[in-house]
Design a protein around this motif. Sequence first.
Motif, mmCIF file in Angstrom:
data_model
loop_
_atom_site.group_PDB
_atom_site.id
_atom_site.type_symbol
_atom_site.label_atom_id
_atom_site.label_comp_id
_atom_site.label_asym_id
_atom_site.label_seq_id
_atom_site.Cartn_x
_atom_site.Cartn_y
_atom_site.Cartn_z
ATOM 1 N N GLY A 59 0.845 -1.141 -0.067
ATOM 2 C CA GLY A 59 0.125 -0.085 -0.021
ATOM 3 C C GLY A 59 0.761 1.306 0.002
ATOM 4 N N ASP A 60 0.303 2.287 -0.786
ATOM 5 C CA ASP A 60 0.993 3.619 -0.808
ATOM 6 C C ASP A 60 0.356 4.558 0.040
ATOM 7 O OD1 ASP A 60 2.910 5.363 -1.724
ATOM 8 O OD2 ASP A 60 2.280 5.689 -3.682
ATOM 9 N N SER A 61 1.115 5.689 0.461
ATOM 10 C CA SER A 61 0.552 6.531 1.333
ATOM 11 C C SER A 61 0.775 7.957 0.366
ATOM 12 C CB SER A 61 1.564 7.014 2.472
ATOM 13 O OG SER A 61 1.444 8.109 2.953
ATOM 14 N N ASN A 62 -0.168 8.768 0.558
ATOM 15 C CA ASN A 62 -0.262 10.212 -0.310
ATOM 16 C C ASN A 62 0.640 11.212 0.488
ATOM 17 O OD1 ASN A 62 -1.835 10.718 2.174
ATOM 18 N ND2 ASN A 62 -3.687 11.448 0.986
ATOM 19 N N LEU A 66 6.051 9.726 4.569
ATOM 20 C CA LEU A 66 5.282 8.437 4.975
ATOM 21 C C LEU A 66 5.509 7.345 3.907
ATOM 22 C CD1 LEU A 66 3.869 7.253 7.366
ATOM 23 C CD2 LEU A 66 1.663 7.569 6.292
ATOM 24 N N ALA A 67 5.514 7.828 2.500
ATOM 25 C CA ALA A 67 5.839 6.714 1.594
ATOM 26 C C ALA A 67 7.133 6.165 1.659
ATOM 27 C CB ALA A 67 5.641 7.516 0.238
ATOM 28 N N ILE A 68 8.029 7.332 1.865
ATOM 29 C CA ILE A 68 9.524 7.042 2.188
ATOM 30 C C ILE A 68 9.722 6.110 3.290
ATOM 31 C CG2 ILE A 68 11.929 7.889 2.986
ATOM 32 C CD1 ILE A 68 11.338 8.307 -0.167
ATOM 33 N N GLY A 105 7.348 5.851 -8.540
ATOM 34 C CA GLY A 105 8.708 5.465 -8.198
ATOM 35 C C GLY A 105 9.149 4.779 -6.911
ATOM 36 N N ILE A 106 8.448 5.344 -6.065
ATOM 37 C CA ILE A 106 8.783 4.562 -4.714
ATOM 38 C C ILE A 106 7.983 3.015 -4.555
ATOM 39 C CG2 ILE A 106 8.231 4.735 -2.184
ATOM 40 C CD1 ILE A 106 8.279 7.689 -2.391
ATOM 41 N N ILE A 107 6.949 3.154 -5.293
ATOM 42 C CA ILE A 107 6.218 1.639 -5.245
ATOM 43 C C ILE A 107 6.937 0.577 -6.023
ATOM 44 C CG2 ILE A 107 4.122 0.599 -6.371
ATOM 45 C CD1 ILE A 107 3.655 1.579 -3.780
ATOM 46 N N LEU A 109 9.981 0.824 -6.593
ATOM 47 C CA LEU A 109 11.347 0.457 -5.698
ATOM 48 C C LEU A 109 10.835 -0.829 -4.843
ATOM 49 C CD1 LEU A 109 14.215 1.553 -5.235
ATOM 50 C CD2 LEU A 109 13.556 2.907 -3.607
ATOM 51 N N ARG A 110 9.851 -0.482 -3.981
ATOM 52 C CA ARG A 110 9.490 -1.631 -3.045
ATOM 53 C C ARG A 110 9.231 -2.886 -3.705
ATOM 54 N NH1 ARG A 110 4.703 1.064 0.118
ATOM 55 N NH2 ARG A 110 4.585 -0.808 1.379
ATOM 56 N N ARG A 111 8.357 -2.814 -4.590
ATOM 57 C CA ARG A 111 7.979 -4.062 -5.281
ATOM 58 C C ARG A 111 9.279 -4.731 -5.845
ATOM 59 N NH1 ARG A 111 2.834 -5.283 -7.572
ATOM 60 N NH2 ARG A 111 3.750 -6.209 -9.287
ATOM 61 N N ASN A 112 10.199 -3.945 -6.264
ATOM 62 C CA ASN A 112 11.532 -4.619 -6.793
ATOM 63 C C ASN A 112 12.357 -5.161 -5.502
ATOM 64 O OD1 ASN A 112 11.159 -3.939 -9.387
ATOM 65 N ND2 ASN A 112 12.383 -2.099 -9.488
ATOM 66 N N LEU A 113 12.304 -4.307 -4.521
ATOM 67 C CA LEU A 113 13.097 -4.817 -3.160
ATOM 68 C C LEU A 113 12.454 -6.313 -2.595
ATOM 69 C CD1 LEU A 113 14.773 -4.457 -0.623
ATOM 70 C CD2 LEU A 113 12.877 -3.457 0.332
ATOM 71 N N ILE A 114 11.032 -6.307 -2.590
ATOM 72 C CA ILE A 114 10.482 -7.495 -2.068
ATOM 73 C C ILE A 114 10.411 -8.708 -2.889
ATOM 74 C CG2 ILE A 114 8.195 -8.471 -1.510
ATOM 75 C CD1 ILE A 114 7.468 -5.560 -0.656
#
Length: 335
Positions: A59-62, A66-68, A105-107, A109-114
């Motif tokens: 889940g993302d944050s607006n 908080l997204a970071i 971009g952050i999403i 990054l997170r998907r790639n990490l996981i």
Amino acid sequence: MILFQHNDRKVMSLIKELKKYNIESGGVEVRHPILTPFYLLHQLIKGRKIKVYVFRYIGDSNHFVLAIIRFLSDLLIVLISKVCNIQIWFLCHNVDKETTTFFPGIIKLRRNLIARYSSLILTTNKLLIPKARSIFPNKLIDSISLGYIENGALDLDEDKEIENQILEWIFQKKDQKSKFVFCIGAPAKKSLHFTLISDFIDKINLVSEDNWYAIVVGKQVEKNNFIYNIPFKCVLNKNFIKNYADYYYRVINDFSMSYSTYEAVHYKIPTITENYGILPQLINNYNIGLVVNSSNLDFKQIGNFKFEDAGFDAFELENNWSISADKINEYYQNI
């Protein structure tokens, strides 16, 4: 022990089935997802022998900060898992994209990490595996399934007052030539049914010998005399749906499994969809509904189509919590 990110009714259904294999499992319970690493640490300090941590929704944050922080939270979970020899699995509910995205971009990054640190990626239906392999090459990918939940997927009480209002409207419209389409869900960008339903109802009434009406629950939609609209989320009694819904109408533009599919199949109510996402392939594969093109509706396709219980039964036989527990047990025993 298997620890699932986020403890909801889907996870609770899976935990119940895993007990038959004597597999201890649980869901993370925190006030905010960023606290998950501390929950994981607390469980380890208590002596819980966690073998697998399962990421689920990203889940993302607006809010940018908080997204970071959510990214850093995921990173901390990965680090803890590596240090403590915990396998990471990714139960990929949304294969191609997340339901809510404010900072792509952050999403990403997170998907790639996981994905990078996951030893196993699981989709929620076998038909999603090819898409997952195209997105996550060189990873071990398999599928489990969700299933029907007797008390519903949402932690909300049934609203009898709303049901009575809808029922009064249905009785005003109901005759031998009326058809009622139920369009129920949570508002999200991927939920195109809320955008398309009014146009679908208008166009099918132009070509149909019957009178088509829609009950739309979950979001404000375009006003239409053939639509009864409840513009917020609420839960309707299952018997109410079974008694009055001739069809479900559901259009999702991504590669994910909508819970309403399991619900519709369990009630043996065919789903009408349009050519977006994975749902058309799913419906055609199991013969549990119809795929239409509302810009060129063929009423004969809808009016003459015959649905048999065999399609619904076949779907439930392949898509249930027990089957998922079997698959998870296979991988768990090999750790």
